[in-house]
Design a protein around this motif. Structure first.
Motif, PDB file in Angstrom:
ATOM      1  N   THR A  19       0.828  -1.211   0.000  1.00 47.56           N
ATOM      2  CA  THR A  19       0.000   0.000   0.000  1.00 47.56           C
ATOM      3  C   THR A  19       0.858   1.254   0.000  1.00 47.56           C
ATOM      4  O   THR A  19       0.649   2.171  -0.791  1.00 47.56           O
ATOM      5  N   ILE A  23       1.239   4.089  -2.977  1.00 50.70           N
ATOM      6  CA  ILE A  23       0.987   5.514  -2.760  1.00 50.70           C
ATOM      7  C   ILE A  23       2.223   6.332  -3.123  1.00 50.70           C
ATOM      8  O   ILE A  23       2.127   7.465  -3.570  1.00 50.70           O
ATOM      9  N   MET A  59      -5.767   6.277   6.803  1.00 47.95           N
ATOM     10  CA  MET A  59      -5.457   5.699   5.486  1.00 47.95           C
ATOM     11  C   MET A  59      -6.665   5.764   4.561  1.00 47.95           C
ATOM     12  O   MET A  59      -6.527   6.061   3.374  1.00 47.95           O
ATOM     13  N   ILE A  65      -7.834   3.934   0.777  1.00 48.59           N
ATOM     14  CA  ILE A  65      -7.364   2.554   0.899  1.00 48.59           C
ATOM     15  C   ILE A  65      -8.532   1.633   1.204  1.00 48.59           C
ATOM     16  O   ILE A  65      -9.418   1.968   1.982  1.00 48.59           O
ATOM     17  N   LEU A  70      -6.407  -4.571   3.291  1.00 53.26           N
ATOM     18  CA  LEU A  70      -5.262  -4.383   4.177  1.00 53.26           C
ATOM     19  C   LEU A  70      -5.312  -5.345   5.369  1.00 53.26           C
ATOM     20  O   LEU A  70      -4.311  -5.970   5.719  1.00 53.26           O
ATOM     21  N   VAL A  77      -6.147  -3.192  -3.031  1.00 54.30           N
ATOM     22  CA  VAL A  77      -5.539  -2.103  -2.271  1.00 54.30           C
ATOM     23  C   VAL A  77      -6.431  -0.867  -2.297  1.00 54.30           C
ATOM     24  O   VAL A  77      -6.685  -0.241  -1.283  1.00 54.30           O
ATOM     25  N   ARG A  78      -6.889  -0.510  -3.448  1.00 55.59           N
ATOM     26  CA  ARG A  78      -7.818   0.603  -3.607  1.00 55.59           C
ATOM     27  C   ARG A  78      -8.996   0.108  -4.431  1.00 55.59           C
ATOM     28  O   ARG A  78      -8.888  -0.850  -5.186  1.00 55.59           O
TER      29      ARG A  78
END
Length: 140
Positions: A19, A23, A59, A65, A70, A77-78
């Motif tokens: 993650t 980013i 987050m 996120i 997670l 992840v997104r």
């Protein structure tokens, strides 16, 4: 079947690294963004400690996120990510590491997966030599 917290933390650590790399932040910058110390954040990525709820909320609010991914590895992840491609990349890397008898730390595994996935979403082909180079760069 309930899992031990240490097992959950160990599984979540690499996903945190993926993650963070996705980013584009360093561990120190991510720690600052989440309002935790760099040392604490490092322990989350190493899978030694669980990440506090406040940091998870940060987050979600700052980086969109998918916290379900997670925490337990479900979804992506997104929200707009290609979960199947990410899973295939993870599986390919893990199969290669096992076949070659290579052990790397979870956060380093996460960095390789993030780099590979970034190449995928940018439409760049990743050659075996690229993966081998990434592995050699992170080996202890």
């Amino acid at each position: 079947m309930s899992r031990e917290p240490s097992e959950l933390f160990a599984e979540m650590g690499p996903r945190l690294a993926i993650t963070r790399n996705d980013i584009g932040l360093s561990q120190a910058a991510m720690a600052e963004a989440l309002g935790v110390s760099p040392r604490a954040y490092h322990s989350y990525e190493k899978g030694k400690r669980g990440i506090p709820v406040e940091a998870l909320v940060a987050m979600i609010e700052r980086f969109d996120i998918d916290v379900r991914w997670l925490l337990i590895g479900a979804k992506s992840v997104r929200a707009n990510h290609d979960f199947e491609a990410l899973k295939n990349i993870e599986n390919s890397l893990d199969q290669h590491l096992i076949a070659e008898g290579i052990k790397i730390k979870g956060e380093k595994r996460g960095a390789i997966i993030a780099r590979w996935y970034q190449s995928h979403i940018e439409g760049r082909e990743v050659a075996d030599d690229d993966v081998h180079t990434w592995i050699e760069l992170v080996r202890d």
